[in-house]
Motif scaffolding. Sequence first.
Motif, PDB file in Angstrom:
ATOM      1  N   LEU A  49      20.914  68.226  77.524  1.00 39.87           N
ATOM      2  CA  LEU A  49      20.572  66.805  77.433  1.00 39.87           C
ATOM      3  C   LEU A  49      20.344  66.419  75.986  1.00 39.87           C
ATOM      4  CD1 LEU A  49      19.440  64.027  78.503  1.00 39.87           C
ATOM      5  CD2 LEU A  49      17.216  65.165  78.587  1.00 39.87           C
ATOM      6  N   MET A  50      21.002  65.355  75.552  1.00 42.24           N
ATOM      7  CA  MET A  50      20.696  64.706  74.281  1.00 42.24           C
ATOM      8  C   MET A  50      20.143  63.343  74.637  1.00 42.24           C
ATOM      9  SD  MET A  50      23.713  65.733  71.709  1.00 42.24           S
ATOM     10  CE  MET A  50      24.404  67.370  71.785  1.00 42.24           C
ATOM     11  N   LEU A  51      18.918  63.076  74.199  1.00 40.19           N
ATOM     12  CA  LEU A  51      18.213  61.847  74.541  1.00 40.19           C
ATOM     13  C   LEU A  51      18.069  61.010  73.281  1.00 40.19           C
ATOM     14  CD1 LEU A  51      16.739  60.481  76.949  1.00 40.19           C
ATOM     15  CD2 LEU A  51      14.637  61.529  76.076  1.00 40.19           C
ATOM     16  N   TYR A  52      18.634  59.801  73.311  1.00 37.90           N
ATOM     17  CA  TYR A  52      18.622  58.909  72.149  1.00 37.90           C
ATOM     18  C   TYR A  52      17.786  57.674  72.456  1.00 37.90           C
ATOM     19  CZ  TYR A  52      20.202  55.873  68.401  1.00 37.90           C
ATOM     20  OH  TYR A  52      20.243  55.036  67.322  1.00 37.90           O
ATOM     21  N   ALA A  53      16.842  57.367  71.581  1.00 32.62           N
ATOM     22  CA  ALA A  53      16.011  56.168  71.727  1.00 32.62           C
ATOM     23  C   ALA A  53      16.735  54.996  71.056  1.00 32.62           C
ATOM     24  CB  ALA A  53      14.638  56.384  71.096  1.00 32.62           C
ATOM     25  N   VAL A  54      17.138  54.037  71.866  1.00 30.49           N
ATOM     26  CA  VAL A  54      17.881  52.881  71.383  1.00 30.49           C
ATOM     27  C   VAL A  54      16.937  51.819  70.829  1.00 30.49           C
ATOM     28  CG1 VAL A  54      19.458  51.017  72.046  1.00 30.49           C
ATOM     29  CG2 VAL A  54      19.733  53.299  73.035  1.00 30.49           C
ATOM     30  N   GLU A  55      15.867  51.543  71.578  1.00 32.39           N
ATOM     31  CA  GLU A  55      14.894  50.544  71.132  1.00 32.39           C
ATOM     32  C   GLU A  55      13.520  50.898  71.678  1.00 32.39           C
ATOM     33  OE1 GLU A  55      16.059  46.700  72.637  1.00 32.39           O
ATOM     34  OE2 GLU A  55      15.625  47.245  74.697  1.00 32.39           O
ATOM     35  N   GLY A  56      12.491  50.450  70.975  1.00 31.20           N
ATOM     36  CA  GLY A  56      11.125  50.672  71.413  1.00 31.20           C
ATOM     37  C   GLY A  56      10.509  51.926  70.820  1.00 31.20           C
ATOM     38  N   GLU A  57       9.321  52.242  71.319  1.00 30.84           N
ATOM     39  CA  GLU A  57       8.585  53.411  70.859  1.00 30.84           C
ATOM     40  C   GLU A  57       8.005  54.138  72.050  1.00 30.84           C
ATOM     41  OE1 GLU A  57       5.542  52.403  68.072  1.00 30.84           O
ATOM     42  OE2 GLU A  57       6.862  51.095  66.924  1.00 30.84           O
ATOM     43  N   GLY A  58       8.157  55.438  72.061  1.00 32.65           N
ATOM     44  CA  GLY A  58       7.603  56.247  73.130  1.00 32.65           C
ATOM     45  C   GLY A  58       7.083  57.549  72.583  1.00 32.65           C
ATOM     46  N   GLN A  59       6.773  58.440  73.506  1.00 35.85           N
ATOM     47  CA  GLN A  59       6.313  59.763  73.129  1.00 35.85           C
ATOM     48  C   GLN A  59       6.943  60.789  74.047  1.00 35.85           C
ATOM     49  OE1 GLN A  59       2.034  59.440  73.297  1.00 35.85           O
ATOM     50  NE2 GLN A  59       1.934  59.099  71.102  1.00 35.85           N
ATOM     51  N   LEU A  60       7.331  61.910  73.453  1.00 33.61           N
ATOM     52  CA  LEU A  60       7.764  63.060  74.215  1.00 33.61           C
ATOM     53  C   LEU A  60       6.528  63.917  74.404  1.00 33.61           C
ATOM     54  CD1 LEU A  60      11.043  63.954  72.298  1.00 33.61           C
ATOM     55  CD2 LEU A  60      10.809  62.588  74.371  1.00 33.61           C
ATOM     56  N   GLU A  61       6.268  64.305  75.626  1.00 33.05           N
ATOM     57  CA  GLU A  61       5.095  65.114  75.934  1.00 33.05           C
ATOM     58  C   GLU A  61       5.532  66.567  76.005  1.00 33.05           C
ATOM     59  OE1 GLU A  61       1.994  63.703  76.318  1.00 33.05           O
ATOM     60  OE2 GLU A  61       2.877  61.750  75.865  1.00 33.05           O
ATOM     61  N   GLU A  62       5.387  67.272  74.913  1.00 31.38           N
ATOM     62  CA  GLU A  62       5.779  68.684  74.839  1.00 31.38           C
ATOM     63  C   GLU A  62       4.842  69.383  73.872  1.00 31.38           C
ATOM     64  OE1 GLU A  62       9.214  68.275  71.493  1.00 31.38           O
ATOM     65  OE2 GLU A  62       9.860  67.978  73.549  1.00 31.38           O
ATOM     66  N   ASP A  63       4.031  70.292  74.345  1.00 30.01           N
ATOM     67  CA  ASP A  63       3.053  70.960  73.488  1.00 30.01           C
ATOM     68  C   ASP A  63       2.281  69.926  72.663  1.00 30.01           C
ATOM     69  OD1 ASP A  63       3.926  73.424  74.419  1.00 30.01           O
ATOM     70  OD2 ASP A  63       5.448  73.581  72.849  1.00 30.01           O
ATOM     71  N   GLY A  64       1.792  68.889  73.331  1.00 27.95           N
ATOM     72  CA  GLY A  64       1.175  67.752  72.663  1.00 27.95           C
ATOM     73  C   GLY A  64       2.156  66.601  72.666  1.00 27.95           C
ATOM     74  N   SER A  65       1.814  65.520  72.029  1.00 29.26           N
ATOM     75  CA  SER A  65       2.678  64.339  72.002  1.00 29.26           C
ATOM     76  C   SER A  65       3.435  64.268  70.683  1.00 29.26           C
ATOM     77  CB  SER A  65       1.845  63.072  72.165  1.00 29.26           C
ATOM     78  OG  SER A  65       1.297  63.020  73.449  1.00 29.26           O
ATOM     79  N   VAL A  66       4.730  63.931  70.788  1.00 30.93           N
ATOM     80  CA  VAL A  66       5.584  63.765  69.631  1.00 30.93           C
ATOM     81  C   VAL A  66       6.134  62.350  69.673  1.00 30.93           C
ATOM     82  CG1 VAL A  66       7.704  64.557  68.498  1.00 30.93           C
ATOM     83  CG2 VAL A  66       6.229  66.209  69.670  1.00 30.93           C
ATOM     84  N   ALA A  67       5.983  61.603  68.583  1.00 26.37           N
ATOM     85  CA  ALA A  67       6.497  60.236  68.519  1.00 26.37           C
ATOM     86  C   ALA A  67       8.014  60.248  68.727  1.00 26.37           C
ATOM     87  CB  ALA A  67       6.150  59.606  67.178  1.00 26.37           C
ATOM     88  N   PHE A  68       8.497  59.259  69.487  1.00 24.74           N
ATOM     89  CA  PHE A  68       9.921  59.148  69.792  1.00 24.74           C
ATOM     90  C   PHE A  68      10.278  57.672  69.775  1.00 24.74           C
ATOM     91  CE2 PHE A  68      13.661  59.610  72.705  1.00 24.74           C
ATOM     92  CZ  PHE A  68      14.373  60.491  71.911  1.00 24.74           C
ATOM     93  N   ALA A  69      10.741  57.189  68.614  1.00 26.11           N
ATOM     94  CA  ALA A  69      11.008  55.765  68.425  1.00 26.11           C
ATOM     95  C   ALA A  69      12.504  55.524  68.234  1.00 26.11           C
ATOM     96  CB  ALA A  69      10.234  55.258  67.210  1.00 26.11           C
ATOM     97  N   ALA A  70      12.888  54.254  68.246  1.00 28.45           N
ATOM     98  CA  ALA A  70      14.282  53.850  68.074  1.00 28.45           C
ATOM     99  C   ALA A  70      14.911  54.615  66.917  1.00 28.45           C
ATOM    100  CB  ALA A  70      14.364  52.348  67.835  1.00 28.45           C
ATOM    101  N   GLY A  71      16.113  55.139  67.179  1.00 26.56           N
ATOM    102  CA  GLY A  71      16.835  55.908  66.185  1.00 26.56           C
ATOM    103  C   GLY A  71      16.601  57.405  66.279  1.00 26.56           C
TER     104      GLY A  71
END
Length: 116
Positions: A49-71
């Motif tokens: 799986l390749m997951l691309y953030a097109v718009e917005g801001e989220g977090q990947l929950e893996e060994d803590g939270s990792v920021a996952f924003a557009a781009g």
Amino acid sequence: MTRLADAPGYDSDRIVAQPFLDGAQCNARIIRLAPSQSLPPHKHGSSDLMLYAVEGEGQLEEDGSVAFAAGSLAFYRGDEELRVVNRGETGLTLLAFLTPPFPPRSTVKGSSVARH
């Protein structure tokens, strides 16, 4: 050709996750998370799986939270658990590219059919 503008918009009552584009060796899904929505933890079997953030801001929950924003682009092997949450103020649109296609397909009488 497929356009993001033609995909369903955000729905505050449910996660939008649906096929976006299908190929013989891969497929893409569009995922739209309204603020505070999250994908339930899940894996993708034998599909990378390749997951691309097109718009917005989220977090990947893996060994803590990792920021996952557009781009941003993340890679997961099929046996790795995916957990995404939208902690932002606006919607989060993701494109998920999977190879081989997910869910797995089987061939029935010469046609490609998705297994459930």
